[in-house]
Design a protein around this motif. Sequence first.
Motif, mmCIF file in Angstrom:
data_model
loop_
_atom_site.group_PDB
_atom_site.id
_atom_site.type_symbol
_atom_site.label_atom_id
_atom_site.label_comp_id
_atom_site.label_asym_id
_atom_site.label_seq_id
_atom_site.Cartn_x
_atom_site.Cartn_y
_atom_site.Cartn_z
ATOM 1 N N LEU A 2 -95.848 29.674 14.812
ATOM 2 C CA LEU A 2 -94.771 30.660 14.905
ATOM 3 C C LEU A 2 -93.474 30.102 14.324
ATOM 4 C CD1 LEU A 2 -95.300 32.146 18.486
ATOM 5 C CD2 LEU A 2 -95.560 33.368 16.322
ATOM 6 N N LEU A 3 -93.163 28.861 14.653
ATOM 7 C CA LEU A 3 -91.932 28.247 14.152
ATOM 8 C C LEU A 3 -91.938 28.160 12.634
ATOM 9 C CD1 LEU A 3 -91.496 25.377 16.776
ATOM 10 C CD2 LEU A 3 -90.208 27.518 16.633
ATOM 11 N N GLU A 4 -93.117 27.908 12.056
ATOM 12 C CA GLU A 4 -93.232 27.810 10.603
ATOM 13 C C GLU A 4 -93.530 29.158 9.952
ATOM 14 O OE1 GLU A 4 -96.142 24.813 9.805
ATOM 15 O OE2 GLU A 4 -94.849 23.165 10.489
ATOM 16 N N LYS A 5 -93.549 30.218 10.753
ATOM 17 C CA LYS A 5 -93.760 31.588 10.291
ATOM 18 C C LYS A 5 -95.102 31.766 9.576
ATOM 19 C CE LYS A 5 -88.868 32.808 10.013
ATOM 20 N NZ LYS A 5 -87.802 33.487 9.244
ATOM 21 N N ARG A 6 -96.125 31.087 10.098
ATOM 22 C CA ARG A 6 -97.467 31.255 9.559
ATOM 23 C C ARG A 6 -98.264 32.299 10.334
ATOM 24 N NH1 ARG A 6 -100.096 27.047 10.715
ATOM 25 N NH2 ARG A 6 -98.520 25.594 11.489
ATOM 26 N N CYS A 7 -97.699 32.805 11.412
ATOM 27 C CA CYS A 7 -98.320 33.877 12.169
ATOM 28 C C CYS A 7 -97.232 34.720 12.812
ATOM 29 C CB CYS A 7 -99.301 33.343 13.217
ATOM 30 S SG CYS A 7 -98.517 32.462 14.587
ATOM 31 N N LYS A 8 -97.610 35.913 13.262
ATOM 32 C CA LYS A 8 -96.666 36.829 13.889
ATOM 33 C C LYS A 8 -96.750 36.782 15.409
ATOM 34 C CE LYS A 8 -94.901 38.820 10.218
ATOM 35 N NZ LYS A 8 -93.463 38.714 9.900
ATOM 36 N N ILE A 9 -97.910 36.401 15.899
ATOM 37 C CA ILE A 9 -98.154 36.401 17.335
ATOM 38 C C ILE A 9 -99.099 35.245 17.649
ATOM 39 C CG2 ILE A 9 -100.105 37.993 17.125
ATOM 40 C CD1 ILE A 9 -99.205 39.314 19.716
ATOM 41 N N SER A 10 -98.946 34.668 18.828
ATOM 42 C CA SER A 10 -99.851 33.581 19.212
ATOM 43 C C SER A 10 -100.071 33.606 20.717
ATOM 44 C CB SER A 10 -99.299 32.215 18.776
ATOM 45 O OG SER A 10 -98.184 31.844 19.575
ATOM 46 N N ILE A 11 -101.091 32.888 21.130
ATOM 47 C CA ILE A 11 -101.361 32.677 22.555
ATOM 48 C C ILE A 11 -101.368 31.175 22.783
ATOM 49 C CG2 ILE A 11 -103.009 32.981 24.429
ATOM 50 C CD1 ILE A 11 -104.051 35.459 22.988
ATOM 51 N N THR A 12 -100.522 30.731 23.670
ATOM 52 C CA THR A 12 -100.411 29.303 23.970
ATOM 53 C C THR A 12 -100.732 29.070 25.435
ATOM 54 O OG1 THR A 12 -98.939 27.381 23.858
ATOM 55 C CG2 THR A 12 -97.932 29.485 24.467
ATOM 56 N N LEU B 115 -98.483 34.926 25.975
ATOM 57 C CA LEU B 115 -98.362 35.626 24.705
ATOM 58 C C LEU B 115 -97.016 35.231 24.106
ATOM 59 C CD1 LEU B 115 -99.713 37.930 22.972
ATOM 60 C CD2 LEU B 115 -98.135 39.474 24.134
ATOM 61 N N ALA B 116 -96.996 34.848 22.828
ATOM 62 C CA ALA B 116 -95.774 34.322 22.227
ATOM 63 C C ALA B 116 -95.494 34.959 20.878
ATOM 64 C CB ALA B 116 -95.894 32.796 22.063
ATOM 65 N N HIS B 117 -94.210 35.181 20.600
ATOM 66 C CA HIS B 117 -93.787 35.580 19.259
ATOM 67 C C HIS B 117 -92.335 35.167 19.060
ATOM 68 C CE1 HIS B 117 -91.271 39.078 20.421
ATOM 69 N NE2 HIS B 117 -92.163 39.268 21.368
ATOM 70 N N ARG C 15 -86.448 29.676 20.265
ATOM 71 C CA ARG C 15 -86.713 30.680 19.235
ATOM 72 C C ARG C 15 -87.966 31.499 19.521
ATOM 73 N NH1 ARG C 15 -86.689 26.355 14.482
ATOM 74 N NH2 ARG C 15 -87.506 25.139 16.258
ATOM 75 N N ILE C 16 -88.693 31.113 20.578
ATOM 76 C CA ILE C 16 -89.958 31.758 20.905
ATOM 77 C C ILE C 16 -89.856 32.425 22.273
ATOM 78 C CG2 ILE C 16 -92.422 31.417 21.260
ATOM 79 C CD1 ILE C 16 -91.496 30.829 18.408
ATOM 80 N N THR C 17 -90.272 33.692 22.338
ATOM 81 C CA THR C 17 -90.335 34.382 23.622
ATOM 82 C C THR C 17 -91.766 34.341 24.154
ATOM 83 O OG1 THR C 17 -89.938 36.480 24.757
ATOM 84 C CG2 THR C 17 -90.701 36.619 22.492
ATOM 85 N N LEU C 18 -91.908 34.101 25.451
ATOM 86 C CA LEU C 18 -93.217 33.958 26.090
ATOM 87 C C LEU C 18 -93.383 35.012 27.179
ATOM 88 C CD1 LEU C 18 -93.368 30.072 26.593
ATOM 89 C CD2 LEU C 18 -94.364 31.388 24.727
ATOM 90 N N GLU C 19 -94.611 35.501 27.308
ATOM 91 C CA GLU C 19 -94.940 36.439 28.379
ATOM 92 C C GLU C 19 -96.274 36.024 28.982
ATOM 93 O OE1 GLU C 19 -95.063 41.256 29.216
ATOM 94 O OE2 GLU C 19 -94.897 40.492 27.166
ATOM 95 N N GLU D 206 -88.235 38.072 15.232
ATOM 96 C CA GLU D 206 -89.211 38.898 14.534
ATOM 97 C C GLU D 206 -90.003 39.715 15.548
ATOM 98 O OE1 GLU D 206 -91.684 36.758 11.827
ATOM 99 O OE2 GLU D 206 -90.007 36.052 10.597
ATOM 100 N N PRO D 207 -89.435 40.835 15.998
ATOM 101 C CA PRO D 207 -90.143 41.681 16.968
ATOM 102 C C PRO D 207 -91.502 42.126 16.438
ATOM 103 C CG PRO D 207 -87.864 42.388 16.710
ATOM 104 C CD PRO D 207 -88.123 41.383 15.625
ATOM 105 N N LEU D 208 -92.414 42.356 17.348
ATOM 106 C CA LEU D 208 -93.760 42.767 16.950
ATOM 107 C C LEU D 208 -93.753 44.171 16.372
ATOM 108 C CD1 LEU D 208 -95.815 41.475 20.004
ATOM 109 C CD2 LEU D 208 -95.493 40.360 17.795
ATOM 110 N N GLY D 209 -94.614 44.382 15.360
ATOM 111 C CA GLY D 209 -94.805 45.700 14.798
ATOM 112 C C GLY D 209 -95.759 46.507 15.655
#
Length: 303
Positions: free
Chosen positions: A140-150, A275-277, A159-163, A281-284
């Motif tokens: 996410l930090l390197e902008k290689r994905c839009k959403i991730s699960i950590t 869930l992280a993004h 810079r990352i929001t987590l839910e 860059e809000p999710l589409g």
Amino acid sequence: MLDALTLDQMRTFVAIAETGSFRAGAAKLLRVQSAVSHSIANLEGQLGVLLFDRSGHRPVLTAEGQTLLTNVRDILLRVDAMRARARGMGEGVELELPLVVDTLFPTTILGKALSEMRSQYPSVAIRVAAQPLGEPINALLEKRCKISITVGEHFRDPRITLEALSSIAMVAVVSAQHPLGKREKTLDVADLADHLQIVQSDPSPLTEGRDFGVISPQTCRVSNQDMKHALILAGLGWGRLPLWQVERDLREKRLVRLATRSLGRDSQVMSEAYLAHRVDEPLGPAGRALAQALLHLCSELPS
């Protein structure tokens, strides 16, 4: 004459083939039977072949009709996909949804969530990478994905929001044939340190110089969770694995929980999945649909 073919004629052809009669096809299309019969007659005239044998009580596909039905279905599928993609572009739907998922997260839940998202946005391409430790956040930090699960509490960044999604049970296990698996007395840290520990390597720079849960000076570092699982099953050493991955092995006694109080009660600890993004860059629409599906599916898991 082939240039005069219409999508309406093709959909009529498919409807009759699937329902087995002109009357049922007309009902499915909400049309009168005479209009459907006229449409098929025109289609046959333009193609120069009979699509249905009408000599019996019910129309039967001719050999030519069976062959062309495959082509027509393919054409309609491609047209529908193009329409969905065009509609998505107008609504701001993502063309592609790249995501990075922690290897500890249950793959069955991910698969169901992606299927639910795809039912709403079939035009969206999906790119999934399963990576351990800090890589879901790093991607996410390197902008290689839009959403991730950590999974876990070690990787935080403003810079990352987590839910929070769910808790993942991590179990310290060893092969039933391994010396540690045959020990009847309670094991202490020194006992564990005498044997090889199978450890997951982090492909990201976020844990450089740090180890998590490494007890033994003897380690075998692996690049993915499946390899770790396989090596522990083979009796090479011990390590922690997600409970969802080893439940069957434990039930069938190929693996056993380590008899120690040093690695959690019943050799089990809980880690939270998030869930992280990126905040900026809000999710589409597709990303939001996937997030909603994950949250819903995880809420139904036993706590």
